[in-house]
Design a protein around this motif. Structure first.
Motif, PDB file in Angstrom:
ATOM      1  N   THR A 381       7.402   3.596   0.662  1.00 50.00           N
ATOM      2  CA  THR A 381       6.193   2.765   0.618  1.00 50.00           C
ATOM      3  C   THR A 381       6.157   1.742   1.755  1.00 50.00           C
ATOM      4  O   THR A 381       5.179   1.004   1.883  1.00 50.00           O
ATOM      5  N   PHE A 382       7.218   1.702   2.554  1.00 48.91           N
ATOM      6  CA  PHE A 382       7.262   0.762   3.682  1.00 48.91           C
ATOM      7  C   PHE A 382       6.864   1.464   4.972  1.00 48.91           C
ATOM      8  O   PHE A 382       6.951   2.690   5.089  1.00 48.91           O
ATOM      9  N   LYS A 383       6.421   0.668   5.962  1.00 46.46           N
ATOM     10  CA  LYS A 383       6.139   1.203   7.282  1.00 46.46           C
ATOM     11  C   LYS A 383       7.452   1.607   7.942  1.00 46.46           C
ATOM     12  O   LYS A 383       8.498   1.032   7.646  1.00 46.46           O
ATOM     13  N   PRO A 384       7.439   2.579   8.834  1.00 41.94           N
ATOM     14  CA  PRO A 384       6.261   3.267   9.381  1.00 41.94           C
ATOM     15  C   PRO A 384       5.792   4.471   8.564  1.00 41.94           C
ATOM     16  O   PRO A 384       4.842   5.134   8.970  1.00 41.94           O
ATOM     17  N   PHE A 385       6.468   4.761   7.427  1.00 44.09           N
ATOM     18  CA  PHE A 385       6.083   5.977   6.708  1.00 44.09           C
ATOM     19  C   PHE A 385       4.703   5.840   6.078  1.00 44.09           C
ATOM     20  O   PHE A 385       3.811   6.646   6.341  1.00 44.09           O
ATOM     21  N   LEU A 386       4.505   4.828   5.249  1.00 45.10           N
ATOM     22  CA  LEU A 386       3.216   4.655   4.582  1.00 45.10           C
ATOM     23  C   LEU A 386       2.292   3.827   5.458  1.00 45.10           C
ATOM     24  O   LEU A 386       2.641   2.729   5.884  1.00 45.10           O
ATOM     25  N   VAL A 387       1.121   4.379   5.710  1.00 45.36           N
ATOM     26  CA  VAL A 387       0.113   3.691   6.518  1.00 45.36           C
ATOM     27  C   VAL A 387      -1.150   3.547   5.681  1.00 45.36           C
ATOM     28  O   VAL A 387      -1.617   4.504   5.077  1.00 45.36           O
ATOM     29  N   GLU A 388      -1.683   2.325   5.652  1.00 44.49           N
ATOM     30  CA  GLU A 388      -2.897   2.072   4.873  1.00 44.49           C
ATOM     31  C   GLU A 388      -4.105   2.082   5.809  1.00 44.49           C
ATOM     32  O   GLU A 388      -4.089   1.454   6.866  1.00 44.49           O
ATOM     33  N   ARG A 389      -5.127   2.835   5.422  1.00 47.19           N
ATOM     34  CA  ARG A 389      -6.336   2.884   6.237  1.00 47.19           C
ATOM     35  C   ARG A 389      -7.026   1.528   6.233  1.00 47.19           C
ATOM     36  O   ARG A 389      -7.254   0.939   5.184  1.00 47.19           O
ATOM     37  N   GLN A 390      -7.409   1.078   7.416  1.00 49.24           N
ATOM     38  CA  GLN A 390      -7.976  -0.255   7.543  1.00 49.24           C
ATOM     39  C   GLN A 390      -9.469  -0.278   7.288  1.00 49.24           C
ATOM     40  O   GLN A 390      -9.993  -1.162   6.640  1.00 49.24           O
TER      41      GLN A 390
END
Length: 392
Positions: A381-390
């Protein structure tokens, strides 16, 4: 789960093209037909085939998530998605409890059900029939659902009519001018789906292991509970889950966001599962209180994680691809959930053979492995794996 994995993307595409409502209606009627036939199975293969067809023809969960994302405004997305995950979670809890109470009615309630009746000849037909009747009511009620794929509100105030039509026209022009993006190249979507699959595997394995652990004898590190006792624990967990998801989760997610909420829930879940082998050392009323509280907390934490991932998945795509995106998530989730019961059962059986092991003996290794899976999902759930669409 295999049937669902094979067809979820198809049903998502159908929902994007023809609407959420038709897929929801077909899915609920599918439960009515094939769940009834499952209860009337005369052999193993009939049971397997009816369950496979039930999963293949019931593609409503993905469109239901898209539907919830579309009828709730952005500030209420947590509440909208929590209604879906709550319903799903309570179904997984109440369903087995209902089955435990209603299965084999001719043996449990001989004064009401005769052994020569259909309920005596088909001992698992009664719980299936109850579920099918409930689904029939839902299916009929679904005809009155408003469609959300293309929203047209004929009763809008006159002053809002022009703005709404203008917005709809702009959305249509944008949809026609911009080709649909490749969902597999949408990393905010794919990263949330991968994490979703890991937690789905964990939750399904946990559900299998919890029941086996609860009914196993004390000498094997279990609780020596009866199936009725397990049903009562699951029922209490379902009630607590309903209260938490509808009233507490939306507030928490509003202030901390779905990702931080999921991370905190993951950490607390690991700590809680680590205590399970020691809970088995308790007895009497103390055991009853602690196991009910622990089960309720574990399910609430799991659903909090899943709800957050639902929000991320639906925010990662535009409306015209939301059904397909949820179908893709359902495909991955169904495949991993298909592995959960078999993997959980095999792990539990293996643990029973190493009660005297020097490292993580007996059930300790079971909950350790569950925590490893949970920790992997948490780390992703941490970056860089999970990316949230802005930008939605």
């Amino acid at each position: 789960m295999l049937g669902r994995a094979l067809t979820s993307v198809f049903w998502g595409i159908v929902a994007d093209r023809y609407g959420r409502k038709p897929v929801i209606i077909i899915g609920t009627f599918t439960v009515v037909v094939f769940n009834t036939l499952f209860g009337l199975s005369i052999n193993f293969w009939m049971a397997v085939i009816t369950r496979f067809l039930l999963g293949s023809l019931n593609g409503l969960l993905g469109p239901i998530k898209a539907y919830a994302a579309e009828i709730f405004r952005e500030e209420y997305q947590a509440l909208g998605m929590s209604t879906i995950s709550t319903a799903w979670g309570i179904g997984l809890i109440i369903g087995p409890a209902l089955g435990g109470f209603l299965a084999q009615p001719a043996e449990k309630y001989p004064a009401i059900f005769s052994k020569d009746s259909i309920f005596g000849r088909f001992p698992y037909f009664l719980p299936c029939l109850c579920i099918s009747l409930f689904s029939l009511v839902v299916a009929i009620g679904s005809f009155w659902l408003p469609e959300t794929l293309h929203i047209h509100d004929s009763e809008m105030p006159p002053q809002d009519s022009y703005k709404t039509l203008e917005a709809a026209s702009d959305a249509k022009e944008e949809s026609e001018s911009n080709p649909k993006e490749n969902l597999f190249k949408n990393w905010p979507l794919m990263s949330s789906i991968i994490i979703y699959c890991i937690f789905a595997l964990h939750d399904m394995a946990y559900s299998e292991i919890f029941s086996l652990w609860a009914v196993s004898p004390r000498k094997f590190g279990g609780l020596s509970y009866s199936t009725a006792d397990v049903g009562e624990v699951l029922s209490f967990s379902g009630f607590g889950l309903l209260v938490f998801q509808l009233f507490l989760y939306p507030l928490v997610a509003k202030y901390f966001g779905p990702i931080i909420t999921a991370r905190v829930a993951g950490v607390l879940s690991i700590l809680l599962l680590a205590s399970y082998p020691y809970i088995a050392m308790l007895s009497g009323i103390t055991l009853s209180v602690v196991i009910n509280f622990a089960s309720m907390m574990k399910n609430a934490l799991s659903i909090s994680i899943i709800t957050g991932l639902f929000i991320l998945q639906n925010n990662a795509v535009d409306q015209r691809q939301r059904g397909a995106a949820n179908g893709l998530a359902m495909t991955g989730m169904s495949f991993f959930k298909a592995l959960g019961p078999a993997g959980g059962g095999a792990l539990f059986s293996w643990a029973q053979k190493r009660l005297d092991a020097s490292f993580l003996p007996g059930n300790q290794v079971v909950f350790f492995v569950l925590n490893v899976i949970e920790a992997i999902g948490l780390l992703l759930t941490f970056k860089p794996f999970l990316v949230e669409r802005q930008n939605r």
